[in-house]
Design a protein around this motif. Structure first.
Motif, PDB file in Angstrom:
ATOM      1  N   SER A 186       0.811  -1.226   0.000  1.00  0.00           N
ATOM      2  CA  SER A 186       0.000   0.000   0.000  1.00  0.00           C
ATOM      3  C   SER A 186       0.843   1.275   0.000  1.00  0.00           C
ATOM      4  N   ARG A 201       1.720   2.739   2.656  1.00  0.00           N
ATOM      5  CA  ARG A 201       1.363   3.477   3.862  1.00  0.00           C
ATOM      6  C   ARG A 201       2.514   3.454   4.857  1.00  0.00           C
ATOM      7  N   TYR A 244       1.783   8.519   3.291  1.00  0.00           N
ATOM      8  CA  TYR A 244       1.998   7.592   2.159  1.00  0.00           C
ATOM      9  C   TYR A 244       3.261   8.032   1.451  1.00  0.00           C
ATOM     10  N   ARG A 264       5.880   6.740  -1.945  1.00  0.00           N
ATOM     11  CA  ARG A 264       6.356   5.834  -2.983  1.00  0.00           C
ATOM     12  C   ARG A 264       7.564   6.494  -3.629  1.00  0.00           C
TER      13      ARG A 264
END
Length: 312
Positions: free
Chosen positions: A214, A216, A243, A245
């Motif tokens: 996810s 997260r 979050y 990425r």
């Protein structure tokens, strides 16, 4: 022929202001002297006492009076009341820290208590709307402080005050600069592509726990979002990465949640960082936070209306 002046007369120091106004103060018992000092003994950045200033009676005045007074400035009998006052007046900052130490949830009604006196005083006598809960009692907060100190086994109340201030109230870390209103608790997304902000997110996320699928962020990853100015005493926001990425080239997509308004104390540029700024900041207290929330909401409304009226 003039009469020589004796050394004892020439080197005699003038009496101190305390001795002039209260010549028998030194004759009082130490316990009574401490009781007198307790009416003056504010701590650094104490809400509603010294206007959140770094200089205080306990740290910048009393230790300089005499060796005995320096010993008084270390005593729990003067530092414990400062902790209790902070717990009473700052429910979302100091009081929350004590409950955090104990691993307990703060009763929700207590978070509203600090502003209740001001709002109650501002109300008209004929106002029949329900009143908020009063400030918690001194005894309640004294018990909370004592339990928190015993839980983490601090050597003294001064040591507890110093630790909580340096590790929780004060924050030192990297700064992201971009204007615009920031509202507490309202998450927003960003794409980091500048080299300095690739470095920022890489540093902030180092050692953090992230759910692989996810993205997260499970642990607490924080940095400063300077949305107004990069000067000392300017307001800014402390944001938590919700979050993240990070791509192979260092670019990153993030979601950020503002968790506290802060005052910038000191700002500098890290060497060999491509102009990445760092800051030392202090979390705002209850009243300043409420004012900043109101300001951010007004700015958000103005931006929304401007976008609506702008020709498309």
């Amino acid at each position: 022929m003039t009469t020589p002046v004796s050394n004892s007369t020439a080197s005699a120091a003038p009496p101190s202001p305390m001795a002039q106004k209260f010549p028998h103060f030194a004759e009082l018992e130490p316990g009574l002297q401490c009781s007198i000092f307790s009416f003056l003994a504010d701590a650094p950045y104490e809400a509603k006492v010294n206007d959140n200033q770094p200089q205080s009676f306990l740290t910048h005045i009393l230790p300089l009076v005499s060796q005995q007074c320096r010993a008084y400035s270390e005593m729990d009998v003067l530092w414990k009341p400062a902790l209790i006052r902070q717990a009473r007046n700052e429910p979302r900052l100091w009081r929350a820290l004590f409950y955090q130490i104990l691993g307990e949830e703060q009763p929700e009604e207590m978070t509203m208590a600090a502003s209740s006196e001001k709002e109650t005083n501002d109300k008209d006598d004929n106002d029949q709307s329900p009143k908020q809960a009063p400030l918690p009692s001194w005894q309640e907060m004294e018990e909370l402080v004592q339990r928190a100190r015993a839980w983490d086994d601090y050597p003294s109340d001064k040591a507890m005050y110093r630790y909580l201030f340096r590790s929780k109230v004060r924050f030192v870390g990297p700064v992201f600069m971009m204007g615009g209103p920031v509202t507490m608790g309202e998450t927003y997304g960003l794409h980091f592509f500048e080299p300095r902000y690739r470095l920022l997110i890489a540093q902030v996320m180092q050692g953090q726990r992230v759910e692989p699928e996810s993205g997260r962020v499970v642990s607490e990853a924080l940095f400063v979002h300077a949305n107004r100015a990069m000067t000392p005493r300017a307001p800014a926001a402390l944001v938590r990465v919700e979050y993240c990425r990070i791509y192979p080239d260092g670019r990153a997509d993030v979601e950020l949640c503002p968790v506290a308004h802060v005052w910038l104390q000191r700002v500098w540029v890290r060497e060999n960082s491509g102009n990445l700024h760092y800051a030392q900041a202090l979390r705002m207290g209850q009243e300043a936070t409420e004012r900043m929330n109101e300001t951010s909401q007004r700015e958000s409304y103005i931006m929304a209306i401007s976008d609506f009226l702008r020709p498309h």
